[in-house]
Design a protein around this motif. Sequence first.
Motif, short mmCIF file in Angstrom:
data_model
loop_
_atom_site.label_atom_id
_atom_site.label_comp_id
_atom_site.label_asym_id
_atom_site.label_seq_id
_atom_site.Cartn_x
_atom_site.Cartn_y
_atom_site.Cartn_z
N UNK A 95 0.84 -1.20 0.00
CA UNK A 95 0.00 0.00 0.00
C UNK A 95 0.88 1.24 0.00
N UNK A 96 0.60 2.19 -0.88
CA UNK A 96 1.37 3.42 -0.96
C UNK A 96 0.91 4.41 0.12
N UNK A 97 1.90 5.06 0.76
CA UNK A 97 1.58 6.09 1.76
C UNK A 97 1.84 7.49 1.19
N UNK A 98 2.06 7.59 -0.11
CA UNK A 98 2.30 8.89 -0.74
C UNK A 98 1.13 9.84 -0.48
N UNK A 99 1.45 11.01 0.06
CA UNK A 99 0.43 12.02 0.29
C UNK A 99 -0.45 11.78 1.50
N UNK A 100 -0.12 10.76 2.31
CA UNK A 100 -0.97 10.40 3.45
C UNK A 100 -0.60 11.20 4.70
N UNK A 101 -1.44 11.08 5.71
CA UNK A 101 -1.22 11.71 7.01
C UNK A 101 -0.99 10.63 8.05
N UNK A 102 0.01 10.85 8.92
CA UNK A 102 0.25 9.90 10.01
C UNK A 102 -0.20 10.54 11.32
N UNK A 103 -0.95 9.77 12.10
CA UNK A 103 -1.39 10.19 13.43
C UNK A 103 -0.59 9.42 14.46
N UNK A 104 0.01 10.16 15.41
CA UNK A 104 0.92 9.55 16.38
C UNK A 104 0.45 9.88 17.80
N UNK A 105 0.30 8.83 18.60
CA UNK A 105 -0.02 9.02 20.02
C UNK A 105 1.11 8.43 20.85
N UNK A 106 1.58 9.21 21.85
CA UNK A 106 2.65 8.71 22.71
C UNK A 106 2.41 9.12 24.16
N UNK A 107 2.82 8.23 25.06
CA UNK A 107 2.75 8.52 26.50
C UNK A 107 3.92 7.85 27.19
N UNK A 108 4.27 8.38 28.36
CA UNK A 108 5.36 7.81 29.15
C UNK A 108 5.04 6.36 29.49
N UNK A 109 5.95 5.46 29.18
CA UNK A 109 5.70 4.04 29.40
C UNK A 109 5.66 3.63 30.85
N UNK A 110 6.22 4.47 31.73
CA UNK A 110 6.29 4.13 33.16
C UNK A 110 5.15 4.76 33.95
N UNK A 111 4.78 6.01 33.57
CA UNK A 111 3.77 6.73 34.35
C UNK A 111 2.44 6.87 33.64
N UNK A 112 2.42 6.68 32.32
CA UNK A 112 1.20 6.86 31.56
C UNK A 112 0.91 8.32 31.23
N UNK A 113 1.80 9.23 31.65
CA UNK A 113 1.61 10.65 31.34
C UNK A 113 1.79 10.90 29.85
N UNK A 114 0.98 11.78 29.30
CA UNK A 114 1.14 12.15 27.90
C UNK A 114 2.43 12.91 27.72
N UNK A 115 3.05 12.73 26.56
CA UNK A 115 4.24 13.48 26.18
C UNK A 115 3.93 14.17 24.85
#
Length: 226
Positions: A95-115
């Motif tokens: 599947x081509x990702x040309x021109x696509x948008x990536x959505x990224x979610x991340x949080x601290x792996x130890x505390x669960x706090x958003x970063x």
Amino acid sequence: MPTARPSKDQYYLNIAKEVSQRGTCFRLRGGAIVVKDDQIISAGYIGAPRGTKDCMERGYCLRDHLKIPHGTQYEICRSVHCEANAVINAARAGVSVMGATMYIYEENGKTGEKVDAMPCYMCKKMMINAGLNKAVGNTKDGFFKVFHVEDWVNEWKQRDILDDKYQYGKDQNEKENLASADEIRNGAERETKKLIDDDGFISVKEILMQEGKVEDINNQNLRGFN
């Protein structure tokens, strides 16, 4: 009374958050999805390569053990980042990702706090070459930020990658008292100089001067050619 519908960006970030929960990294839980023409075409989370032993199975984080700052030295890491896995999984499916948008979610792996979620230097390079259009990442204050891939290209034409305005891991390094971007840069310059001195190598700048391609090195824009 019906609840308010999330925006499209928040909707996709919520899905990326669910993807992140499959991750196997102690330091960071991260999930990414790739959206094209309003359809999810790929997903990825932070985890060890297929069939290998991850940090959860081993019981500790190698990078924590070695006190490696966030955003640096990813050759010393058992995991593949969620952004990279999302691009890789799209390639596996043809599947081509040309021109696509990536959505990224991340949080601290130890505390669960958003970063502040954003791609590292390696993932930025992969996303540029894969042809993605933009990335949307959650922020630690509960909102989200949009990054345009073309901006990275233009910035790197004018400056070096360590000059990025938004650098992954900077806030976490400060919080955990690990190396800053300036300290990383200075350390790299010291190591490069030491290698040149020890091995008798000469710099690219010196080569250009010897070949007569640069008359006055101090007046040339050769940043990074050390």
